[in-house]
Structures are given as structure tokens and as C-alpha cells.
Motif scaffolding. Structure first.
Motif, mmCIF file in Angstrom:
data_model
loop_
_atom_site.group_PDB
_atom_site.id
_atom_site.type_symbol
_atom_site.label_atom_id
_atom_site.label_comp_id
_atom_site.label_asym_id
_atom_site.label_seq_id
_atom_site.Cartn_x
_atom_site.Cartn_y
_atom_site.Cartn_z
ATOM 1 N N LEU A 283 0.644 -1.328 0.066
ATOM 2 C CA LEU A 283 -0.118 -0.072 0.044
ATOM 3 C C LEU A 283 0.890 1.081 -0.015
ATOM 4 C CD1 LEU A 283 -3.063 0.959 -0.014
ATOM 5 C CD2 LEU A 283 -2.927 1.226 2.651
ATOM 6 N N ALA A 284 0.405 1.931 -0.921
ATOM 7 C CA ALA A 284 1.362 3.381 -1.179
ATOM 8 C C ALA A 284 1.125 4.395 -0.017
ATOM 9 C CB ALA A 284 0.950 4.039 -2.413
ATOM 10 N N PRO A 285 1.824 5.183 0.417
ATOM 11 C CA PRO A 285 1.660 6.212 1.384
ATOM 12 C C PRO A 285 0.268 6.945 0.976
ATOM 13 C CG PRO A 285 3.712 6.415 0.872
ATOM 14 C CD PRO A 285 3.272 5.249 -0.142
ATOM 15 N N GLY A 286 -0.732 6.952 2.026
ATOM 16 C CA GLY A 286 -2.019 7.763 1.704
ATOM 17 C C GLY A 286 -3.077 6.704 1.279
ATOM 18 N N GLY A 287 -2.613 5.427 1.140
ATOM 19 C CA GLY A 287 -3.857 4.458 0.331
ATOM 20 C C GLY A 287 -4.606 4.027 1.355
ATOM 21 N N LYS A 288 -5.621 3.422 0.600
ATOM 22 C CA LYS A 288 -6.635 2.620 1.413
ATOM 23 C C LYS A 288 -6.946 1.322 1.027
ATOM 24 C CE LYS A 288 -9.291 7.093 2.176
ATOM 25 N NZ LYS A 288 -10.501 8.106 1.813
ATOM 26 N N VAL A 289 -7.426 0.339 1.888
ATOM 27 C CA VAL A 289 -7.831 -0.975 1.704
ATOM 28 C C VAL A 289 -9.295 -1.072 2.121
ATOM 29 C CG1 VAL A 289 -7.305 -3.356 2.296
ATOM 30 C CG2 VAL A 289 -5.452 -1.589 2.494
ATOM 31 N N SER A 290 -9.947 -1.967 1.130
ATOM 32 C CA SER A 290 -11.427 -2.344 1.494
ATOM 33 C C SER A 290 -11.593 -3.872 1.229
ATOM 34 C CB SER A 290 -12.322 -1.463 0.671
ATOM 35 O OG SER A 290 -13.510 -2.153 0.939
ATOM 36 N N ILE A 291 -11.759 -4.489 2.488
ATOM 37 C CA ILE A 291 -11.799 -5.841 2.523
ATOM 38 C C ILE A 291 -13.197 -6.503 2.790
ATOM 39 C CG2 ILE A 291 -11.165 -7.945 3.828
ATOM 40 C CD1 ILE A 291 -8.368 -6.959 3.891
ATOM 41 N N GLN A 292 -13.792 -7.112 2.223
ATOM 42 C CA GLN A 292 -15.052 -7.730 2.511
ATOM 43 C C GLN A 292 -14.742 -9.198 3.039
ATOM 44 O OE1 GLN A 292 -18.652 -6.953 -0.001
ATOM 45 N NE2 GLN A 292 -19.212 -9.182 -0.018
ATOM 46 N N ALA A 293 -15.253 -9.239 4.404
ATOM 47 C CA ALA A 293 -14.496 -10.569 5.212
ATOM 48 C C ALA A 293 -15.806 -11.001 6.151
ATOM 49 C CB ALA A 293 -13.616 -10.010 6.282
ATOM 50 N N ILE A 294 -16.243 -12.279 5.772
ATOM 51 C CA ILE A 294 -17.208 -12.927 6.570
ATOM 52 C C ILE A 294 -16.493 -13.197 8.065
ATOM 53 C CG2 ILE A 294 -18.393 -15.332 7.094
ATOM 54 C CD1 ILE A 294 -18.287 -15.763 4.020
ATOM 55 N N THR A 295 -17.411 -13.033 9.237
ATOM 56 C CA THR A 295 -16.973 -12.877 10.454
ATOM 57 C C THR A 295 -17.832 -13.781 11.231
ATOM 58 O OG1 THR A 295 -18.120 -10.938 11.077
ATOM 59 C CG2 THR A 295 -15.731 -10.710 10.030
ATOM 60 N N MET A 296 -17.361 -14.204 12.480
ATOM 61 C CA MET A 296 -18.042 -14.669 13.511
ATOM 62 C C MET A 296 -17.748 -13.954 14.738
ATOM 63 S SD MET A 296 -16.842 -18.460 14.607
ATOM 64 C CE MET A 296 -17.131 -19.198 12.867
ATOM 65 N N ALA A 297 -18.554 -14.037 15.891
ATOM 66 C CA ALA A 297 -18.274 -13.499 17.212
ATOM 67 C C ALA A 297 -16.953 -14.112 17.817
ATOM 68 C CB ALA A 297 -19.318 -14.055 18.183
ATOM 69 N N HIS A 298 -16.156 -13.449 18.315
ATOM 70 C CA HIS A 298 -15.022 -13.748 19.077
ATOM 71 C C HIS A 298 -14.934 -14.888 19.718
ATOM 72 C CE1 HIS A 298 -10.635 -12.871 19.296
ATOM 73 N NE2 HIS A 298 -10.605 -12.901 20.606
ATOM 74 N N HIS A 299 -15.920 -14.948 20.478
ATOM 75 C CA HIS A 299 -15.806 -16.269 21.434
ATOM 76 C C HIS A 299 -16.239 -17.676 20.626
ATOM 77 C CE1 HIS A 299 -20.095 -15.457 21.406
ATOM 78 N NE2 HIS A 299 -20.334 -16.832 21.694
ATOM 79 N N ARG A 300 -16.881 -17.542 19.610
ATOM 80 C CA ARG A 300 -17.119 -18.458 18.866
ATOM 81 C C ARG A 300 -16.098 -18.897 17.983
ATOM 82 N NH1 ARG A 300 -19.498 -22.278 20.246
ATOM 83 N NH2 ARG A 300 -19.943 -23.002 18.218
ATOM 84 N N TYR A 301 -15.289 -17.799 17.474
ATOM 85 C CA TYR A 301 -13.964 -18.146 16.777
ATOM 86 C C TYR A 301 -12.748 -18.849 17.452
ATOM 87 C CZ TYR A 301 -9.192 -16.645 16.065
ATOM 88 O OH TYR A 301 -7.751 -16.455 15.757
ATOM 89 N N LEU A 302 -12.570 -18.364 18.853
ATOM 90 C CA LEU A 302 -11.826 -19.064 19.752
ATOM 91 C C LEU A 302 -12.073 -20.628 20.033
ATOM 92 C CD1 LEU A 302 -11.359 -16.318 22.318
ATOM 93 C CD2 LEU A 302 -9.754 -16.969 20.554
ATOM 94 N N ALA A 303 -13.425 -20.779 19.884
ATOM 95 C CA ALA A 303 -14.046 -22.258 20.426
ATOM 96 C C ALA A 303 -13.964 -23.082 19.205
ATOM 97 C CB ALA A 303 -15.400 -22.207 21.075
ATOM 98 N N THR A 304 -13.907 -22.685 17.904
ATOM 99 C CA THR A 304 -13.976 -23.493 16.977
ATOM 100 C C THR A 304 -12.385 -23.266 15.988
ATOM 101 O OG1 THR A 304 -14.936 -21.737 15.505
ATOM 102 C CG2 THR A 304 -16.187 -23.381 16.641
ATOM 103 N N ARG A 305 -11.700 -22.420 16.062
ATOM 104 C CA ARG A 305 -10.364 -22.160 15.360
ATOM 105 C C ARG A 305 -9.747 -23.499 14.719
ATOM 106 N NH1 ARG A 305 -6.810 -18.740 19.723
ATOM 107 N NH2 ARG A 305 -5.579 -18.393 18.040
ATOM 108 N N ASP A 306 -9.414 -24.498 15.915
ATOM 109 C CA ASP A 306 -8.643 -25.535 15.478
ATOM 110 C C ASP A 306 -9.504 -26.826 15.040
ATOM 111 O OD1 ASP A 306 -6.391 -24.222 16.459
ATOM 112 O OD2 ASP A 306 -6.694 -24.520 18.534
#
Length: 409
Positions: A283-306
Motif C-alpha cells: 500500500l502506497a502512502p495515503g492509500g486505502k484498503v477495503s476488504i469484505q470479510a465473513i466474520t463470527m463472534a470472537h468467542h465462537r472463533y476461539l472455540a472453533t478455530r482448531d
């Protein structure tokens, strides 16, 4: 099962022989069903569940096989049982509507005293699905190189395979996909002359839209099938796009904007630091990023990550859904970037998935003629309905996230 199905689907053709685990699954499911507003109906007239005559119906067609698969591995066995035809939705029940009550109770559906035994029944993520340079290519090809003709049967004409963003209740899917793409490009500040990098080309819809804005577009993919069709679509649209068949880790140069739509889910937790550090580097100086990401609640992520699930085995090998917190932590620890804007499209994704499933089912005869069998149909139907239920229930979400360097804002 036919011999063809046996050869292609060995895990479906053979029912696990686990009588003790099957009995345990039956003993757990019956009291659990009392807290879910659905009807589990058996051929002998037995009915489980908290639902009434108007509630979604789950028909247990082959109880012995169903409980055997559920006992052998609940996270994978439930979906495999649907693929095998051991259970199905009732004739007046939509599959996603049936799955939604379960999705709404996913965190609590297993009684709390039994949750501590998850470590003994969850399978670990297989080492061969690691998203190394070689592994990522294999994982991407396993899904996206199935057939361009297959995807064309259920996607809209833009061939966009991610959540749409509906501006109005009656907006059609193609227009909603363009609205989504414009939202990402606007979030990243893409205009005429912008040097844009897209990580994950899809079939080229976003790259075309960006090029039509006058951006200088570079897009990368690991899917040979997608690349071939995307190049054709660029020519048909009369735009110039630099498409490269390469991994994100191999990209060099500087870009004013970087976008990536529902690609982080295929990166793998092990490589999130590399993924975001690469974006930061490019990313060049002053640049921007846009990411579309599927997410889940943090506690569910921690419980299922492995743990290894049905989606990873049959649909997206190597996949893992992050939480917003996990993204924030990775950015803070490994980059100069931070999330500076976000919008949720979760309910829009539920609507998108329902339309995909309706199109898939309506065009099944054509898909079947392409060489896909009945087990594949049930697998794909379950995948689309399962995801729709997850978004509709709020168990999973999807965000458009803008990232930039706070020091440059």
C-alpha cells in the motif's frame, strides 16, 4: 448407493460402525431437541422437538444411519447425513428455515456440562490443508475450478460470488452486486488514475467496474478456470486489466488502493499476519484498503478455530472465518494499518444465498447434465442453506472493512 457414488463419495457411501457413539448421539439429541422450535419426525410416527404443526419439519429417513454419522462426528456427520439422504426437510419446509433455529442456538445447543468433552470429539484441522504457497493453490482449485459452467447456473450475470448489498427491497441480484462492488471501490477511494490491486479476481466483475472508473487495475488469482473466463469478460467489456495467476505473497510494487472480497476466509489463521503485512507493504502512502470479510463472534472463533468441520471437508478446504477482534489484533501486531470504517451486509448475504439456492435448484437438470450427481446436489443445497441460516440467525456476519494508516488520516 451406486458404484459411481461409492467411488466418488466414500465417506457417504459407507455408514460408520459406531454403535456406542450412535446411542450417545441419540441420547443427547432427544433432550436437546426439546429446546428447538422444530419437529423431528420418524417413520414410526415418533416426533421430537419443541415445534408444533406449523414449525419446520426435519424428517429422519434412516435413523440408524443418521445417529451413526452424528455419533461418529457431529460437526461433519450432520451434513454427511443430509448428503446421504439419512434426513431431509419436510415437504412443506424450506431447508434454510429448518436450519435457522439450530443456528440461532449454536453456542448453547449442546448442554453446558457436555461442552467440555468437545476436545475429544472435534477433529483437528488436517495438516495437508495448510495454506502454504502450494497448499493455497490446491485449496482454491478444489472449489473454484469445479466448473465455470456450474457457477454460471446459479450466480447472476455478473458472475459475482460474494454477498450482494441490496439498496432496496425489490432490487434484483445483479444490481445489488454492482451496488456492493461500488461500495467497496468507494470505501477504498478508487477513481480515475488509481493504481488498484485486487487480491482474488473471481470472474472479473470488480476489476471491470474499477477499470470503467478509469483505475489502473491489477488483479490476481490462483484459479486457472476463473482466470480464463475473466480474461474473456475483460475483452467483452472493452477494458484493460492486468490479470496475474499468482499468490498474494508474490506481488510486488505499490498501489494506491487494495481490495479483496471474501478472500481472507481462505488465508488461514497461520497466514493472517503474512496476508495483512503483505497488504501493508504493497500500500502506497495515503492509500486505502477495503476488504469484505465473513466474520463470527470472537468467542465462537476461539472455540472453533482448531476444529475441522463439514464446510472445510466438502466446500472450502483450508478455510477459517475470523472475528473482527482477530482482524484488529493481527493488524495491530503486524502492520501500520487499522480498521477505520465498517458496514455489515449479513442479512443481505442471507438474501443472496437464498437466491443462489433457488437458481441452483431451478437449473439442476442442466447442472446434472454437466456431470454432477445427486450427492453433489444435496451437498451443494446443504452448503447454501446452511450458510443462509447462519447469516439470517446472526451466527455469522459479513463486513466491508476499510483499513488505512491512522497516522495518514
Amino acid at each position: 448407493m451406486t458404484q459411481l457414488a461409492t467411488a466418488r463419495w466414500p465417506g457417504i457411501a459407507h455408514t460408520p460402525r459406531t454403535p456406542l457413539k450412535a446411542r450417545a448421539a441419540r441420547a443427547i439429541l432427544r433432550p436437546t431437541a426439546k429446546h428447538v422450535p422444530v419437529r423431528l419426525t420418524f417413520s414410526d410416527g415418533t416426533v421430537w422437538g419443541a415445534g408444533d404443526a406449523s414449525s419446520p419439519e426435519m424428517r429422519i429417513v434412516r435413523p440408524k444411519a443418521f445417529f451413526a454419522r452424528l455419533g461418529a462426528g457431529s460437526k461433519i456427520g450432520f451434513g454427511e447425513a443430509y448428503m446421504a439422504g439419512d434426513w431431509t426437510a419436510g415437504p412443506d419446509t424450506d431447508l434454510a428455515d429448518l436450519l435457522r433455529p439450530f443456528a440461532e442456538r449454536m453456542a448453547t445447543i449442546v448442554p453446558v456440562p457436555l461442552q467440555k468433552f468437545r476436545v475429544f470429539v472435534d477433529e483437528k484441522l488436517p495438516h495437508q490443508q495448510r495454506n502454504s504457497l502450494t497448499g493455497s493453490k490446491k485449496n482454491i482449485e478444489a472449489h473454484y475450478d469445479l466448473s465455470n459452467d456450474l457457477f454460471a447456473q446459479f450466480l447472476d450475470p455478473s458472475m459475482t460470488y460474494s454477498a450482494a448489498w441490496f439498496a432496496t427491497p425489490d432490487q434484483d441480484l445483479e444490481a445489488a452486486q454492482m451496488h456492493k462492488i461500488d461500495g467497496i471501490l468507494d470505501q477504498a477511494g478508487v477513481t480515475a488514475g488509481t493504481r488498484l490491486l485486487e487480491i482474488g479476481s473471481g470472474w472479473g466483475a470488480l476489476a471491470i467496474r474499477a477499470a470503467q472508473r478509469g483505475a489502473d487495475v491489477t488483479t490476481i488469482t490462483l484459479s486457472k478456470e476463473q482466470a480464463v473466463l475473466a480474461e474473456e469478460r475483460f475483452a467483452d467489456a472493452g477494458v484493460e486489466v492486468d490479470l496475474r495467476l499468482m499468490d498474494y505473497r508474490e506481488v510486488t510494487g505499490q498501489y494506491d488502493a487494495i481490495v479483496s472480497v471474501e478472500m481472507i476466509e481462505a488465508v488461514g489463521e497461520e497466514y493472517w499476519p503474512t496476508y495483512f503485512a503483505t497488504i501493508d507493504r504493497l500500500l502506497a502512502p495515503g492509500g486505502k484498503v477495503s476488504i469484505q470479510a465473513i466474520t463470527m463472534a470472537h468467542h465462537r472463533y476461539l472455540a472453533t478455530r482448531d476444529s475441522y468441520g463439514w464446510i472445510q471437508k466438502y466446500i472450502f478446504p483450508g478455510g477459517l472465518i475470523p472475528s473482527l477482534e482477530a482482524i484488529d489484533h493481527t493488524l495491530a501486531d503486524h502492520t501500520t494499518l487499522a480498521v477505520t470504517d465498517q458496514r455489515s451486509l449479513g442479512q443481505d448475504y442471507a438474501r443472496t444465498l437464498r437466491q443462489w439456492r433457488e437458481r441452483f435448484n431451478a437449473n439442476w437438470a442442466t447442472i446434472h447434465d454437466q456431470g454432477f450427481d445427486e450427492t453433489f446436489r444435496r451437498m451443494w443445497e446443504f452448503y447454501l442453506a446452511y450458510c443462509e441460516a447462519g447469516f439470517a440467525a446472526g451466527y455469522i456476519d459479513v463486513f466491508q472493512l476499510r483499513m488505512s494508516r491512522p497516522s495518514e488520516v
